[in-house]
Structures are given as C-alpha cells and as structure tokens.
Design a protein around this motif. Structure first.
Motif, PDB file in Angstrom:
ATOM      1  N   ALA A 197      -9.404   4.779   1.340  1.00  0.00           N
ATOM      2  CA  ALA A 197      -7.975   4.790   0.996  1.00  0.00           C
ATOM      3  C   ALA A 197      -7.510   3.439   0.451  1.00  0.00           C
ATOM      4  N   GLY A 198      -8.381   2.434   0.491  1.00  0.00           N
ATOM      5  CA  GLY A 198      -8.013   1.111  -0.014  1.00  0.00           C
ATOM      6  C   GLY A 198      -7.204   0.284   0.961  1.00  0.00           C
ATOM      7  N   ILE A 199      -7.209   0.670   2.224  1.00  0.00           N
ATOM      8  CA  ILE A 199      -6.431  -0.051   3.231  1.00  0.00           C
ATOM      9  C   ILE A 199      -7.248  -1.191   3.842  1.00  0.00           C
ATOM     10  N   LEU A 200      -8.524  -0.949   4.076  1.00  0.00           N
ATOM     11  CA  LEU A 200      -9.428  -1.987   4.552  1.00  0.00           C
ATOM     12  C   LEU A 200     -10.294  -2.462   3.396  1.00  0.00           C
ATOM     13  N   ASP A 201     -10.808  -3.674   3.523  1.00  0.00           N
ATOM     14  CA  ASP A 201     -11.753  -4.226   2.556  1.00  0.00           C
ATOM     15  C   ASP A 201     -13.050  -4.539   3.277  1.00  0.00           C
ATOM     16  N   ARG A 202     -14.099  -4.708   2.478  1.00  0.00           N
ATOM     17  CA  ARG A 202     -15.391  -5.105   3.015  1.00  0.00           C
ATOM     18  C   ARG A 202     -15.709  -6.492   2.460  1.00  0.00           C
ATOM     19  N   THR A 203     -16.202  -7.369   3.324  1.00  0.00           N
ATOM     20  CA  THR A 203     -16.585  -8.710   2.898  1.00  0.00           C
ATOM     21  C   THR A 203     -17.974  -8.671   2.276  1.00  0.00           C
ATOM     22  N   GLU A 204     -18.367  -9.772   1.650  1.00  0.00           N
ATOM     23  CA  GLU A 204     -19.689  -9.842   1.017  1.00  0.00           C
ATOM     24  C   GLU A 204     -20.815  -9.639   2.018  1.00  0.00           C
ATOM     25  N   ASP A 205     -20.598 -10.040   3.265  1.00  0.00           N
ATOM     26  CA  ASP A 205     -21.646  -9.888   4.271  1.00  0.00           C
ATOM     27  C   ASP A 205     -21.575  -8.539   4.996  1.00  0.00           C
ATOM     28  N   GLY A 206     -20.711  -7.613   4.498  1.00  0.00           N
ATOM     29  CA  GLY A 206     -20.681  -6.256   5.033  1.00  0.00           C
ATOM     30  C   GLY A 206     -19.694  -6.012   6.159  1.00  0.00           C
ATOM     31  N   ARG A 207     -19.025  -7.061   6.612  1.00  0.00           N
ATOM     32  CA  ARG A 207     -18.031  -6.851   7.659  1.00  0.00           C
ATOM     33  C   ARG A 207     -16.772  -6.252   7.045  1.00  0.00           C
ATOM     34  N   ILE A 208     -15.878  -5.781   7.893  1.00  0.00           N
ATOM     35  CA  ILE A 208     -14.637  -5.172   7.418  1.00  0.00           C
ATOM     36  C   ILE A 208     -13.476  -6.103   7.731  1.00  0.00           C
ATOM     37  N   ILE A 209     -12.421  -5.979   6.909  1.00  0.00           N
ATOM     38  CA  ILE A 209     -11.272  -6.854   7.114  1.00  0.00           C
ATOM     39  C   ILE A 209      -9.996  -6.138   6.693  1.00  0.00           C
ATOM     40  N   PHE A 210      -8.964  -6.346   7.460  1.00  0.00           N
ATOM     41  CA  PHE A 210      -7.603  -5.977   7.091  1.00  0.00           C
ATOM     42  C   PHE A 210      -6.922  -7.316   6.867  1.00  0.00           C
ATOM     43  N   PRO A 211      -6.791  -7.740   5.598  1.00  0.00           N
ATOM     44  CA  PRO A 211      -6.470  -9.141   5.308  1.00  0.00           C
ATOM     45  C   PRO A 211      -4.984  -9.507   5.413  1.00  0.00           C
ATOM     46  N   PHE A 212      -4.313  -8.982   6.396  1.00  0.00           N
ATOM     47  CA  PHE A 212      -2.882  -9.249   6.552  1.00  0.00           C
ATOM     48  C   PHE A 212      -2.583  -9.670   7.982  1.00  0.00           C
ATOM     49  N   ASP A 213      -1.522 -10.471   8.121  1.00  0.00           N
ATOM     50  CA  ASP A 213      -1.107 -10.947   9.439  1.00  0.00           C
ATOM     51  C   ASP A 213      -0.012 -10.082  10.045  1.00  0.00           C
ATOM     52  N   ALA A 214       0.605  -9.238   9.202  1.00  0.00           N
ATOM     53  CA  ALA A 214       1.687  -8.377   9.672  1.00  0.00           C
ATOM     54  C   ALA A 214       1.779  -7.145   8.775  1.00  0.00           C
ATOM     55  N   VAL A 215       2.330  -6.076   9.335  1.00  0.00           N
ATOM     56  CA  VAL A 215       2.517  -4.816   8.610  1.00  0.00           C
ATOM     57  C   VAL A 215       3.979  -4.416   8.719  1.00  0.00           C
ATOM     58  N   HIS A 216       4.553  -4.059   7.581  1.00  0.00           N
ATOM     59  CA  HIS A 216       5.911  -3.520   7.542  1.00  0.00           C
ATOM     60  C   HIS A 216       5.797  -2.101   6.992  1.00  0.00           C
ATOM     61  N   VAL A 217       6.351  -1.123   7.688  1.00  0.00           N
ATOM     62  CA  VAL A 217       6.331   0.266   7.228  1.00  0.00           C
ATOM     63  C   VAL A 217       7.719   0.609   6.729  1.00  0.00           C
ATOM     64  N   ASP A 218       7.787   1.165   5.507  1.00  0.00           N
ATOM     65  CA  ASP A 218       9.083   1.400   4.868  1.00  0.00           C
ATOM     66  C   ASP A 218       9.104   2.760   4.187  1.00  0.00           C
ATOM     67  N   PHE A 219       9.892   3.671   4.743  1.00  0.00           N
ATOM     68  CA  PHE A 219      10.179   4.934   4.072  1.00  0.00           C
ATOM     69  C   PHE A 219      11.447   5.515   4.656  1.00  0.00           C
ATOM     70  N   THR A 220      12.069   6.406   3.906  1.00  0.00           N
ATOM     71  CA  THR A 220      13.321   7.023   4.330  1.00  0.00           C
ATOM     72  C   THR A 220      13.120   8.505   4.524  1.00  0.00           C
ATOM     73  N   LEU A 221      13.541   9.007   5.641  1.00  0.00           N
ATOM     74  CA  LEU A 221      13.495  10.437   5.930  1.00  0.00           C
ATOM     75  C   LEU A 221      14.859  11.027   5.566  1.00  0.00           C
ATOM     76  N   ILE A 248       0.901  -1.162   0.000  1.00  0.00           N
ATOM     77  CA  ILE A 248       0.000   0.000   0.000  1.00  0.00           C
ATOM     78  C   ILE A 248       0.928   1.197   0.000  1.00  0.00           C
ATOM     79  N   THR A 249       0.849   1.992  -1.069  1.00  0.00           N
ATOM     80  CA  THR A 249       1.827   3.049  -1.289  1.00  0.00           C
ATOM     81  C   THR A 249       1.186   4.424  -1.165  1.00  0.00           C
ATOM     82  N   PHE A 250       1.926   5.333  -0.571  1.00  0.00           N
ATOM     83  CA  PHE A 250       1.497   6.719  -0.416  1.00  0.00           C
ATOM     84  C   PHE A 250       2.456   7.614  -1.182  1.00  0.00           C
ATOM     85  N   ALA A 251       1.948   8.725  -1.703  1.00  0.00           N
ATOM     86  CA  ALA A 251       2.759   9.646  -2.500  1.00  0.00           C
ATOM     87  C   ALA A 251       3.733  10.457  -1.650  1.00  0.00           C
ATOM     88  N   SER A 252       3.440  10.611  -0.355  1.00  0.00           N
ATOM     89  CA  SER A 252       4.318  11.384   0.528  1.00  0.00           C
ATOM     90  C   SER A 252       4.154  10.887   1.960  1.00  0.00           C
TER      91      SER A 252
END
Length: 114
Positions: A86-110, A31-35
């Motif tokens: 923002a496309g970070i969460l999804d919605r299931t067919e039955d209307g529930r919400i899901i973040f379909p990942f088991d882990a998150v890695h954040v990567d950017f350079t300051l 999931i990519t952000f412009a800034s």
C-alpha cells in the motif's frame, strides 16, 4: 519532527495538491485513500498497532516488530507486506522495514449518506 497525514481524498484533490507542490508550495507528507472504506480495509486494527509501534522508531526487522506488538511473526509478516504494498511502509537497503515518520495525523470528514 516529521508528520504524515493519512486522509481520504478524491483524485481531483490529490491532483490539486500535486500541482501546488510542483509550484513550490509545501504540502507535507500525505498518504491518501480513495474512500474511508479503503482506509479501514488497509489499516486494520492489527496494522494500526504495527504503525503505532513503528512510529518514530527507525528501521527494524519483522521479527522485532512482532516482538514489540506481541504477535506471531507469520501474522506480522503478512500485515507488513500489505502495508508495503500500500506504500505505507518502506524497506531499507538492508531489508529492514521502516515507517519513516514521528507522528501520524488522520484527516477525513464523515457526512450524512445521500
């Protein structure tokens, strides 16, 4: 285990990664952000709490999500919709919400300001 990488990347970087994927090279989930500013605007502290509570937990209702982060449903509803938009969460067919990942890695350079 499925890991998503949240990153800051230019349009050229995203295009390069997409072309590599089309060529059959595995890119992983991104999931990519412009800034960095857009990343922090989208992933506020409270929204980050939601992602932490939802990571690896499967689909759930907004009410259940609110219970897990000990917040009112109305505020969580607002944040969930921002993350859906923002496309970070999804919605299931039955209307529930899901973040379909088991882990998150954040990567950017300051870097130093020009």
């Amino acid at each position: 285990m499925s890991t998503v990488t949240l990153s800051v990347a230019s349009r050229e970087d995203v295009t390069r990664r997409a072309l590599a994927a089309f060529a059959g090279k595995r890119q992983g989930d991104h999931i990519t952000f412009a800034s960095v500013e857009l990343l922090w605007q989208t992933l506020t502290g409270k929204r980050w709490e939601l992602l932490k509570a939802m990571t690896g937990q499967g689909a759930m209702s907004i009410r259940e999500t609110a219970r897990r982060v000990e917040r009112d449903v109305k505020g969580v509803h607002r944040d969930v919709h921002a993350l859906l938009d923002a496309g970070i969460l999804d919605r299931t067919e039955d209307g529930r919400i899901i973040f379909p990942f088991d882990a998150v890695h954040v990567d950017f350079t300051l870097t130093a300001a020009a």
